[in-house]
Design a protein around this motif. Structure first.
Motif, PDB file in Angstrom:
ATOM      1  N   ASP A  29     -57.830  -1.080  53.828  1.00 36.08           N
ATOM      2  CA  ASP A  29     -56.575  -1.769  53.512  1.00 36.08           C
ATOM      3  C   ASP A  29     -56.589  -2.236  52.054  1.00 36.08           C
ATOM      4  O   ASP A  29     -55.616  -2.038  51.314  1.00 36.08           O
ATOM      5  N   ALA A  30     -57.683  -2.842  51.634  1.00 27.28           N
ATOM      6  CA  ALA A  30     -57.803  -3.325  50.253  1.00 27.28           C
ATOM      7  C   ALA A  30     -57.707  -2.168  49.262  1.00 27.28           C
ATOM      8  O   ALA A  30     -57.000  -2.256  48.249  1.00 27.28           O
ATOM      9  N   TYR A  31     -58.389  -1.075  49.553  1.00 24.30           N
ATOM     10  CA  TYR A  31     -58.382   0.076  48.660  1.00 24.30           C
ATOM     11  C   TYR A  31     -56.971   0.643  48.495  1.00 24.30           C
ATOM     12  O   TYR A  31     -56.515   0.895  47.377  1.00 24.30           O
ATOM     13  N   VAL A  32     -56.281   0.856  49.612  1.00 22.74           N
ATOM     14  CA  VAL A  32     -54.937   1.452  49.551  1.00 22.74           C
ATOM     15  C   VAL A  32     -53.997   0.559  48.749  1.00 22.74           C
ATOM     16  O   VAL A  32     -53.258   1.034  47.886  1.00 22.74           O
ATOM     17  N   HIS A  33     -54.030  -0.748  49.018  1.00 25.10           N
ATOM     18  CA  HIS A  33     -53.123  -1.645  48.302  1.00 25.10           C
ATOM     19  C   HIS A  33     -53.464  -1.753  46.818  1.00 25.10           C
ATOM     20  O   HIS A  33     -52.566  -1.797  45.975  1.00 25.10           O
ATOM     21  N   ALA A  34     -54.745  -1.778  46.494  1.00 21.65           N
ATOM     22  CA  ALA A  34     -55.138  -1.829  45.075  1.00 21.65           C
ATOM     23  C   ALA A  34     -54.735  -0.542  44.351  1.00 21.65           C
ATOM     24  O   ALA A  34     -54.267  -0.577  43.204  1.00 21.65           O
ATOM     25  N   LYS A  35     -54.893   0.583  45.030  1.00 27.53           N
ATOM     26  CA  LYS A  35     -54.544   1.881  44.440  1.00 27.53           C
ATOM     27  C   LYS A  35     -53.050   1.991  44.145  1.00 27.53           C
ATOM     28  O   LYS A  35     -52.639   2.552  43.128  1.00 27.53           O
ATOM     29  N   LEU A  36     -52.216   1.441  45.034  1.00 26.30           N
ATOM     30  CA  LEU A  36     -50.767   1.590  44.906  1.00 26.30           C
ATOM     31  C   LEU A  36     -50.093   0.498  44.072  1.00 26.30           C
ATOM     32  O   LEU A  36     -48.914   0.631  43.733  1.00 26.30           O
ATOM     33  N   ALA A  37     -50.791  -0.562  43.752  1.00 22.16           N
ATOM     34  CA  ALA A  37     -50.164  -1.731  43.117  1.00 22.16           C
ATOM     35  C   ALA A  37     -49.389  -1.381  41.848  1.00 22.16           C
ATOM     36  O   ALA A  37     -48.254  -1.849  41.660  1.00 22.16           O
ATOM     37  N   ASP A  38     -49.961  -0.557  40.975  1.00 27.00           N
ATOM     38  CA  ASP A  38     -49.284  -0.215  39.711  1.00 27.00           C
ATOM     39  C   ASP A  38     -47.936   0.464  39.932  1.00 27.00           C
ATOM     40  O   ASP A  38     -46.985   0.233  39.195  1.00 27.00           O
ATOM     41  N   GLN A  39     -47.850   1.305  40.970  1.00 27.72           N
ATOM     42  CA  GLN A  39     -46.604   2.010  41.267  1.00 27.72           C
ATOM     43  C   GLN A  39     -45.471   1.054  41.614  1.00 27.72           C
ATOM     44  O   GLN A  39     -44.309   1.380  41.406  1.00 27.72           O
ATOM     45  N   LEU A  47     -41.626 -12.418  41.917  1.00 32.53           N
ATOM     46  CA  LEU A  47     -42.900 -11.703  42.064  1.00 32.53           C
ATOM     47  C   LEU A  47     -42.622 -10.213  42.099  1.00 32.53           C
ATOM     48  O   LEU A  47     -41.595  -9.782  42.622  1.00 32.53           O
ATOM     49  N   SER A  48     -43.558  -9.429  41.596  1.00 34.42           N
ATOM     50  CA  SER A  48     -43.396  -7.979  41.726  1.00 34.42           C
ATOM     51  C   SER A  48     -44.083  -7.532  43.007  1.00 34.42           C
ATOM     52  O   SER A  48     -45.024  -8.173  43.484  1.00 34.42           O
ATOM     53  N   GLU A  49     -43.604  -6.439  43.553  1.00 29.37           N
ATOM     54  CA  GLU A  49     -44.241  -5.886  44.743  1.00 29.37           C
ATOM     55  C   GLU A  49     -45.672  -5.469  44.420  1.00 29.37           C
ATOM     56  O   GLU A  49     -46.559  -5.565  45.264  1.00 29.37           O
ATOM     57  N   GLY A  50     -45.909  -5.041  43.190  1.00 28.29           N
ATOM     58  CA  GLY A  50     -47.276  -4.696  42.762  1.00 28.29           C
ATOM     59  C   GLY A  50     -48.205  -5.895  42.851  1.00 28.29           C
ATOM     60  O   GLY A  50     -49.352  -5.767  43.291  1.00 28.29           O
ATOM     61  N   ALA A  55     -52.392  -9.003  45.810  1.00 29.46           N
ATOM     62  CA  ALA A  55     -52.772 -10.162  46.635  1.00 29.46           C
ATOM     63  C   ALA A  55     -53.276  -9.698  48.000  1.00 29.46           C
ATOM     64  O   ALA A  55     -54.273 -10.229  48.518  1.00 29.46           O
ATOM     65  N   GLU A  56     -52.612  -8.714  48.585  1.00 26.67           N
ATOM     66  CA  GLU A  56     -53.065  -8.157  49.874  1.00 26.67           C
ATOM     67  C   GLU A  56     -54.441  -7.521  49.716  1.00 26.67           C
ATOM     68  O   GLU A  56     -55.310  -7.702  50.571  1.00 26.67           O
ATOM     69  N   ALA A  57     -54.642  -6.790  48.632  1.00 24.48           N
ATOM     70  CA  ALA A  57     -55.945  -6.160  48.399  1.00 24.48           C
ATOM     71  C   ALA A  57     -57.040  -7.213  48.256  1.00 24.48           C
ATOM     72  O   ALA A  57     -58.128  -7.075  48.832  1.00 24.48           O
ATOM     73  N   ALA A  58     -56.767  -8.270  47.522  1.00 24.36           N
ATOM     74  CA  ALA A  58     -57.765  -9.332  47.334  1.00 24.36           C
ATOM     75  C   ALA A  58     -58.051 -10.060  48.645  1.00 24.36           C
ATOM     76  O   ALA A  58     -59.219 -10.329  48.978  1.00 24.36           O
ATOM     77  N   ALA A  59     -57.011 -10.355  49.410  1.00 19.54           N
ATOM     78  CA  ALA A  59     -57.198 -11.048  50.692  1.00 19.54           C
ATOM     79  C   ALA A  59     -57.991 -10.182  51.663  1.00 19.54           C
ATOM     80  O   ALA A  59     -58.891 -10.674  52.362  1.00 19.54           O
TER      81      ALA A  59
END
Length: 156
Positions: A29-39, A47-50, A55-59
């Motif tokens: 979950d963390a990997y996918v969210h971190a990978k997609l954040a810039d997009q 707040l931006s969705e990125g 935040a989801e990746a860190a949590a």
């Protein structure tokens, strides 16, 4: 061939496997969210969705670490809550056009991308395994019964 120590119980083995699976689900979950954040940085209100993805990746990363290192119900509950919140967000923003509210941007995305499917599956795995961990928690009372009780003023 003699064993070197007591064998772990089936319950302890299952809890260990569940702990690894829950942490792995959170790591994915963390990997996918971190990978997609810039997009998703262009999608923003206050707040931006990125940033929400970061935040989801860190949590998720923190919850995975807690589940592996700090073996307490609060760690298992934190992993469960992170996975449940993430899965709820995926499902709501997949099926409902909520729009922008307060600092949250409009995040409606009515498709199932491979990354969204991967994150959802990882969160489901975490929910199932963290639920098992919470429901099969250590029974400290049983451990205490096996220890000899020593009171002050009494010898052994």
């Amino acid at each position: 061939m003699p064993t070197t120590g007591p064998r772990p119980s089936t319950r302890a083995t299952l809890r260990g496997a569940a702990r690894l699976a829950a942490a792995a689900g959170l790591a994915v979950d963390a990997y996918v969210h971190a990978k997609l954040a810039d997009q998703y940085d262009p999608v923003k209100a206050t707040l931006s969705e990125g940033n929400l993805f970061r935040a989801e990746a860190a949590a998720a990363a923190l919850a995975a670490l807690l589940i592996l290192v700090w073996r307490r119900p609060v760690s298992e509950a934190s992993g469960w809550l992170v996975a449940a919140g993430g899965l709820a967000a995926i499902l709501v923003y997949r099926y409902v056009n909520v729009g922008a509210h307060g600092p949250l941007p409009a995040m409606y995305e009515p498709i199932w991308s491979s990354d969204k499917k991967t994150a959802a599956l990882a969160q489901i795995v975490t929910l199932v395994t963290a639920t098992f961990l919470l429901l099969s928690g250590s029974r400290t009372g049983a451990v205490r019964e096996k220890r000899p009780r020593v009171r002050y003023g009494q010898g052994l």
